[in-house]
Design a protein around this motif. Sequence first.
Motif, PDB file in Angstrom:
ATOM      1  N   VAL A  97       0.977  -1.273   0.085  1.00 29.58           N
ATOM      2  CA  VAL A  97       0.189   0.145  -0.050  1.00 29.58           C
ATOM      3  C   VAL A  97       0.861   1.277   0.103  1.00 29.58           C
ATOM      4  O   VAL A  97       0.584   2.201  -0.776  1.00 29.58           O
ATOM      5  N   PHE A  98       1.996   1.183   0.725  1.00 29.48           N
ATOM      6  CA  PHE A  98       2.631   2.402   0.920  1.00 29.48           C
ATOM      7  C   PHE A  98       3.628   2.661  -0.483  1.00 29.48           C
ATOM      8  O   PHE A  98       3.563   3.754  -1.040  1.00 29.48           O
ATOM      9  N   VAL A  99       4.172   1.715  -1.083  1.00 26.04           N
ATOM     10  CA  VAL A  99       4.788   1.801  -1.987  1.00 26.04           C
ATOM     11  C   VAL A  99       4.174   2.210  -3.214  1.00 26.04           C
ATOM     12  O   VAL A  99       4.593   3.021  -4.077  1.00 26.04           O
ATOM     13  N   THR A 100       3.075   1.621  -3.548  1.00 31.18           N
ATOM     14  CA  THR A 100       2.200   1.729  -4.603  1.00 31.18           C
ATOM     15  C   THR A 100       1.620   3.212  -4.570  1.00 31.18           C
ATOM     16  O   THR A 100       1.620   3.846  -5.384  1.00 31.18           O
ATOM     17  N   SER A 101       1.143   3.716  -3.546  1.00 34.39           N
ATOM     18  CA  SER A 101       0.403   4.787  -3.358  1.00 34.39           C
ATOM     19  C   SER A 101       1.388   5.827  -3.636  1.00 34.39           C
ATOM     20  O   SER A 101       1.159   6.934  -3.996  1.00 34.39           O
ATOM     21  N   TYR A 102       2.694   5.737  -3.002  1.00 33.25           N
ATOM     22  CA  TYR A 102       3.630   6.658  -3.172  1.00 33.25           C
ATOM     23  C   TYR A 102       4.147   6.816  -4.421  1.00 33.25           C
ATOM     24  O   TYR A 102       4.388   7.907  -5.122  1.00 33.25           O
ATOM     25  N   ALA A 103       4.213   5.770  -5.144  1.00 35.48           N
ATOM     26  CA  ALA A 103       4.826   5.813  -6.644  1.00 35.48           C
ATOM     27  C   ALA A 103       3.893   6.440  -7.578  1.00 35.48           C
ATOM     28  O   ALA A 103       4.067   7.306  -8.309  1.00 35.48           O
TER      29      ALA A 103
END
Length: 278
Positions: A228-234
């Motif tokens: 969730v963190f990696v994809t949303s930040y990307a």
Amino acid sequence: MRQAMILYMKIKKNQLILALSLGVLLTVIQVGSSIWQYGLHGNFSAEKGFGPVLIGVWLFIAAISLLNDQSRRLDLWLFTQNISRGQLFIARIFWLVIVPIVAAIVVDGAIVGIFHPTDFGQALNLDIMTSAHFFFIASVMAGIYTIIGPNWMKIAGAMFVGLVAIQPLTLIYRLLEDSKQPIQFMILILAGLLLFAVGYYLSTKISGDSIDEAVRLRILRWPVVIFVFVTSYAVVLANNSETLSAVKLFDLLLTPAILTGVTFTFVFKPTLKVTWDK
């Protein structure tokens, strides 16, 4: 395996009939409107995209039916009928993914073949490529359904994955545009089969008492939070790529941090304990 296929079909018989009736209604509307506008042998073009619409409608009904299974705790009852989790997973893929896709291709091919046979090849090609895309999407949704517990979380997870996947999938499709359609078809089908295989494996490792857990496999809890963190930040970075700076990179962490915090809360359910020393 045969017992699982037959039993699940019997359970889903009324819903399958309802989906078929809706498909027939859409077919009548499509054929009637085309005849009304163009006549029996008019411009009944495969580009109208009836096949993809029918596939999408039937798969949407299948998704609702699948959510209804969980709300009725159907899985737990089926497990008492000597049906394994893996057999149930395969039965669902067959009746709720493969059958609707094949049926839609047959229906659309029959309509185009009867009313405008010169477009049959074009219609078949469109339906096959669309089927490959829907097959891949269904494999992703099957993974979400398997891993996530409550129905509302499954829906939220599917929406989140759909939103964060728009840009990378668009990029992938652009890269595949120059390749031949058989190659595109094979890539999508193989990717879908791989994801279905992963979903099948995970389904055999999940216990029935984890149905109310946000993430039903403990080993996947942290990977889900990190995802969730990696994809949303990307996605946030991609949408602000033209104005990035060191300060901006930090400021853009707000939305991913909130999403990750919410996900962490539902996944791990932390409790705050306060003790007072006397």
